[in-house]
Motif scaffolding. Structure first.
Motif, PDB file in Angstrom:
ATOM      1  N   LEU A 245      -9.482 -12.002  16.684  1.00  0.00           N
ATOM      2  CA  LEU A 245      -8.864 -13.237  15.889  1.00  0.00           C
ATOM      3  C   LEU A 245      -8.546 -14.640  17.305  1.00  0.00           C
ATOM      4  CD1 LEU A 245      -5.093 -11.668  14.950  1.00  0.00           C
ATOM      5  CD2 LEU A 245      -7.412 -12.383  13.520  1.00  0.00           C
ATOM      6  N   LEU A 246      -8.999 -13.981  18.481  1.00  0.00           N
ATOM      7  CA  LEU A 246      -9.642 -15.315  18.687  1.00  0.00           C
ATOM      8  C   LEU A 246     -10.931 -15.579  18.869  1.00  0.00           C
ATOM      9  CD1 LEU A 246      -8.804 -17.514  21.437  1.00  0.00           C
ATOM     10  CD2 LEU A 246      -9.237 -15.471  23.028  1.00  0.00           C
ATOM     11  N   LEU A 247     -11.167 -14.468  18.684  1.00  0.00           N
ATOM     12  CA  LEU A 247     -13.798 -15.171  18.686  1.00  0.00           C
ATOM     13  C   LEU A 247     -13.440 -15.654  17.492  1.00  0.00           C
ATOM     14  CD1 LEU A 247     -16.274 -14.577  19.358  1.00  0.00           C
ATOM     15  CD2 LEU A 247     -16.148 -12.367  18.359  1.00  0.00           C
ATOM     16  N   LEU A 248     -12.795 -15.286  16.560  1.00  0.00           N
ATOM     17  CA  LEU A 248     -12.918 -15.818  14.920  1.00  0.00           C
ATOM     18  C   LEU A 248     -11.870 -17.750  14.789  1.00  0.00           C
ATOM     19  CD1 LEU A 248     -11.801 -12.274  12.779  1.00  0.00           C
ATOM     20  CD2 LEU A 248     -13.487 -13.621  12.436  1.00  0.00           C
ATOM     21  N   LYS A 249     -11.686 -17.156  15.818  1.00  0.00           N
ATOM     22  CA  LYS A 249     -10.751 -19.137  15.581  1.00  0.00           C
ATOM     23  C   LYS A 249     -12.051 -19.651  15.874  1.00  0.00           C
ATOM     24  CE  LYS A 249      -6.957 -21.030  17.341  1.00  0.00           C
ATOM     25  NZ  LYS A 249      -5.236 -21.295  17.469  1.00  0.00           N
TER      26      LYS A 249
END
Length: 395
Positions: A245-249
């Motif tokens: 999720l951090l990478l997607l964000k």
């Protein structure tokens, strides 16, 4: 029997819902953009800098489509093609099947359908380009991930280089061009609204020749998005979205920062276009070719991010059925719209403004969505998808 068991269609619980939902939403965006090409001679109006409806409502709709739809959803659809291509190959490998024959048959079928769609239904077909570029994509499937990303961005930036050269070279300064375009414009209105089947076919050939000149700029962008889709699958970003999720964000925020300034520049230039010879015409499309892929990535990552939330996921999976039969629904959009606008149907070509066209796109998409839900209550695959599978696997 063993081979047939191996080649059963992907079960619903094995599908990646996010990809189906994205395909469904992309179909809506593509229909919104294509509507003006179905319903008016936009291909020539834009070259001549002519606006048929410039009242506040239609001007608002025009800017709305430029800001949120143009080049974003074709970029998204191209990304999904690349992802689907990589997914297809991975499943063949899992079943210990040599990919070559299956891939060639799969792309050949797509090419044949694309030719029929292009030459006998609508000049704006994208399937032919996808099929032809799909054969090229095979050459990039064994490359390292870093190399895939570098190639992806190289292809995405290449159209900008082409437009820069065109701007410096004075593209479109031919004084005879406006007169030629005006003549073709007049003929296209007659052919599609009142002409015979032969008139429509001849005009379609002219439109194909015209639009494929523009495709020379668009195809590198499409292929670049193919490669990004391949990378997203092979790197595990799609398969393990919930763990990243951090990478997607970060990707979501970065793509928005890239896309926003270029879409603003593009829309600003679009307002100032006087003809194809205007520098603003080239700046407009260059801005779209940068902002389109960037904002498509923003849309994609935003949806993946949202679908990790249970409440949002329950709402968005409503779009999954239409995405599961995207091939069928894409062709249906062309059949429905050409029947509405061409002389062999209701003959509404040139009579539907931009605001009405947007409303019509919403209605058609809603009907397709309901039809898709109805279809999957009775069948496992869309009709064209089922034929495609049989041709691919010879079962």
């Amino acid at each position: 029997m063993g081979m047939k068991a191996k080649l059963e269609p992907t079960k619903v619980n094995e599908r990646i819902a996010e990809l189906d939902v994205l395909r469904g939403i992309a179909l809506f965006g593509i229909l919104v953009v294509n509507m003006k090409y179905f319903s008016t001679p936009t291909l020539y109006l834009e070259m001549l800098g002519i606006t048929w409806w410039d009242d506040p409502l239609n001007s608002f709709v025009d800017i709305l489509v430029q800001l949120f739809f143009e080049f974003k959803f074709i970029s998204m659809f191209s990304f999904l093609f690349g992802t689907g291509f990589a997914l297809f190959l991975s499943r063949l490998e899992q079943k210990a099947l040599l990919p070559g024959p299956f891939v060639r048959r799969r792309l050949t079928f797509l090419l044949l359908v694309g030719f029929v769609h292009l030459f006998f239904i609508w000049y704006g077909d994208i399937l032919t380009i996808y099929a032809l570029l799909g054969f090229l994509l095979l050459l990039f499937m064994k490359k390292k991930r870093k190399s895939t990303v570098i190639w992806a961005f190289s292809f995405l930036l290449f159209p900008v280089f082409l437009f820069s050269v065109a701007l410096l070279a004075g593209l479109g300064t031919n004084e005879r061009l406006p007169t030629m375009m005006a003549d073709i414009l007049e003929r296209s209105v007659y052919a599609y609204s009142e002409g015979t089947a032969a008139d429509i076919f001849v005009q379609r050939m002219i439109d194909i020749a015209m639009i494929y000149q523009g495709h020379l700029f668009v195809m590198p962008m499409v292929f670049g998005m193919f490669l990004l889709g391949v990378y997203a699958w092979e790197s595990g970003i799609i398969k393990k979205a919930g763990e990243q999720l951090l990478l997607l964000k970060r990707i979501r925020n970065g793509s928005l920062l890239i896309g926003l300034p270029f879409i603003v520049i593009s829309v600003w230039s679009g307002v100032k276009i006087e003809s194809v010879s205007s520098p603003h015409y080239i700046i407009y499309y260059a801005g779209q070719l940068i902002s389109g892929p960037a904002l498509a990535v923003f849309y994609i990552t935003s949806l993946f991010f949202l679908m990790q939330n249970k409440r949002w996921r329950e709402k968005l999976v409503f779009f999954q059925p239409i995405g599961r039969m995207a091939f069928t629904n894409y062709l249906l959009q062309s059949l429905i719209c050409t029947t509405l606008f061409y002389s062999y149907g209701l003959g509404l070509f040139g009579k539907v403004d931009k605001a009405a066209g947007l409303l019509l796109a919403v209605i058609i998409f809603a009907c397709q969505l309901l039809f898709s839900h109805y279809w999957f209550k009775r069948k496992k695959q869309g009709p064209i998808e089922a034929i495609w599978r049989k041709y691919t696997y010879k079962v």
